[in-house]
Design a protein around this motif. Structure first.
Motif, PDB file in Angstrom:
ATOM      1  N   GLN A   1       0.833  -1.183   0.000  1.00  0.00           N
ATOM      2  CA  GLN A   1       0.000   0.000   0.000  1.00  0.00           C
ATOM      3  C   GLN A   1       0.879   1.248   0.000  1.00  0.00           C
ATOM      4  N   ARG A   2       0.408   2.246  -0.725  1.00  0.00           N
ATOM      5  CA  ARG A   2       1.097   3.538  -0.724  1.00  0.00           C
ATOM      6  C   ARG A   2       0.575   4.386   0.419  1.00  0.00           C
ATOM      7  N   PRO A   3       1.455   5.114   1.066  1.00  0.00           N
ATOM      8  CA  PRO A   3       0.991   6.007   2.132  1.00  0.00           C
ATOM      9  C   PRO A   3       0.224   7.190   1.560  1.00  0.00           C
ATOM     10  N   LYS A   4      -0.606   7.818   2.398  1.00  0.00           N
ATOM     11  CA  LYS A   4      -1.367   8.992   1.977  1.00  0.00           C
ATOM     12  C   LYS A   4      -0.626  10.274   2.309  1.00  0.00           C
ATOM     13  N   GLU A   5       0.662  10.192   2.508  1.00  0.00           N
ATOM     14  CA  GLU A   5       1.476  11.362   2.787  1.00  0.00           C
ATOM     15  C   GLU A   5       2.793  11.225   2.053  1.00  0.00           C
ATOM     16  N   ALA A   6       3.335  12.358   1.647  1.00  0.00           N
ATOM     17  CA  ALA A   6       4.650  12.378   1.004  1.00  0.00           C
ATOM     18  C   ALA A   6       5.293  13.727   1.280  1.00  0.00           C
ATOM     19  N   ILE A   7       6.608  13.748   1.258  1.00  0.00           N
ATOM     20  CA  ILE A   7       7.354  14.992   1.363  1.00  0.00           C
ATOM     21  C   ILE A   7       8.282  15.045   0.171  1.00  0.00           C
ATOM     22  N   VAL A   8       8.221  16.146  -0.561  1.00  0.00           N
ATOM     23  CA  VAL A   8       9.066  16.343  -1.732  1.00  0.00           C
ATOM     24  C   VAL A   8      10.082  17.423  -1.391  1.00  0.00           C
ATOM     25  N   TYR A   9      11.351  17.104  -1.580  1.00  0.00           N
ATOM     26  CA  TYR A   9      12.438  18.049  -1.328  1.00  0.00           C
ATOM     27  C   TYR A   9      13.112  18.379  -2.650  1.00  0.00           C
ATOM     28  N   TYR A  10      13.441  19.656  -2.855  1.00  0.00           N
ATOM     29  CA  TYR A  10      14.201  20.075  -4.034  1.00  0.00           C
ATOM     30  C   TYR A  10      15.513  20.679  -3.563  1.00  0.00           C
ATOM     31  N   TYR A  11      16.597  20.209  -4.138  1.00  0.00           N
ATOM     32  CA  TYR A  11      17.933  20.677  -3.796  1.00  0.00           C
ATOM     33  C   TYR A  11      18.631  21.217  -5.035  1.00  0.00           C
ATOM     34  N   LYS A  27      -2.580  10.216  -2.059  1.00  0.00           N
ATOM     35  CA  LYS A  27      -1.580   9.279  -2.536  1.00  0.00           C
ATOM     36  C   LYS A  27      -0.849   9.900  -3.722  1.00  0.00           C
ATOM     37  N   LEU A  28       0.449   9.790  -3.725  1.00  0.00           N
ATOM     38  CA  LEU A  28       1.270  10.366  -4.780  1.00  0.00           C
ATOM     39  C   LEU A  28       1.585   9.289  -5.805  1.00  0.00           C
ATOM     40  N   LYS A  29       0.903   9.353  -6.942  1.00  0.00           N
ATOM     41  CA  LYS A  29       1.144   8.410  -8.025  1.00  0.00           C
ATOM     42  C   LYS A  29       2.134   9.048  -8.990  1.00  0.00           C
ATOM     43  N   LEU A  30       3.212   8.353  -9.277  1.00  0.00           N
ATOM     44  CA  LEU A  30       4.237   8.907 -10.158  1.00  0.00           C
ATOM     45  C   LEU A  30       3.940   8.566 -11.622  1.00  0.00           C
ATOM     46  N   ASN A  31       2.826   9.086 -12.104  1.00  0.00           N
ATOM     47  CA  ASN A  31       2.459   8.926 -13.501  1.00  0.00           C
ATOM     48  C   ASN A  31       3.037  10.107 -14.288  1.00  0.00           C
ATOM     49  N   PRO A  32       2.952  10.098 -15.612  1.00  0.00           N
ATOM     50  CA  PRO A  32       3.543  11.190 -16.410  1.00  0.00           C
ATOM     51  C   PRO A  32       3.035  12.585 -16.043  1.00  0.00           C
ATOM     52  N   ALA A  33       1.766  12.726 -15.719  1.00  0.00           N
ATOM     53  CA  ALA A  33       1.223  14.043 -15.356  1.00  0.00           C
ATOM     54  C   ALA A  33       1.824  14.543 -14.047  1.00  0.00           C
ATOM     55  N   THR A  34       1.952  13.672 -13.064  1.00  0.00           N
ATOM     56  CA  THR A  34       2.540  14.057 -11.785  1.00  0.00           C
ATOM     57  C   THR A  34       4.018  14.394 -11.953  1.00  0.00           C
ATOM     58  N   LEU A  35       4.728  13.602 -12.742  1.00  0.00           N
ATOM     59  CA  LEU A  35       6.143  13.887 -12.984  1.00  0.00           C
ATOM     60  C   LEU A  35       6.334  15.231 -13.676  1.00  0.00           C
ATOM     61  N   GLN A  36       5.433  15.563 -14.594  1.00  0.00           N
ATOM     62  CA  GLN A  36       5.506  16.869 -15.267  1.00  0.00           C
ATOM     63  C   GLN A  36       5.287  18.004 -14.274  1.00  0.00           C
ATOM     64  N   ARG A  37       4.316  17.846 -13.375  1.00  0.00           N
ATOM     65  CA  ARG A  37       4.066  18.882 -12.356  1.00  0.00           C
ATOM     66  C   ARG A  37       5.250  19.018 -11.413  1.00  0.00           C
ATOM     67  N   LEU A  38       5.881  17.890 -11.045  1.00  0.00           N
ATOM     68  CA  LEU A  38       7.075  17.937 -10.209  1.00  0.00           C
ATOM     69  C   LEU A  38       8.200  18.683 -10.916  1.00  0.00           C
ATOM     70  N   LYS A  39       8.375  18.410 -12.194  1.00  0.00           N
ATOM     71  CA  LYS A  39       9.420  19.075 -12.965  1.00  0.00           C
ATOM     72  C   LYS A  39       9.169  20.581 -13.037  1.00  0.00           C
TER      73      LYS A  39
END
Length: 65
Positions: A1-11, A27-39
């Protein structure tokens, strides 16, 4: 199971923390749309840091569209 919390750090390449975002109750799903938003939020955070601002408060995964 994926947790319902995540912490994203940018360095930077110098290992300086420029942005931290806590994602709660989602839940943080690392699909293409989420990866684009992270970028995109990474680019804004690094640009803001380079311009002397501490964080980029108007970006991130918790922002509503």
């Amino acid at each position: 199971q994926r947790p319902k919390e995540a912490i994203v750090y940018y360095y930077t390449n110098s290992h300086v923390l420029v942005y931290k975002e806590e994602i709660k109750n989602k839940k943080l799903k690392l699909n293409p749309a989420t990866l684009q938003r992270l970028k995109q939020s990474l680019e804004v955070a690094v640009a803001s840091y380079a311009n002397g601002q501490k964080t980029a408060g108007d970006v991130g995964l918790n922002r509503q569209h």
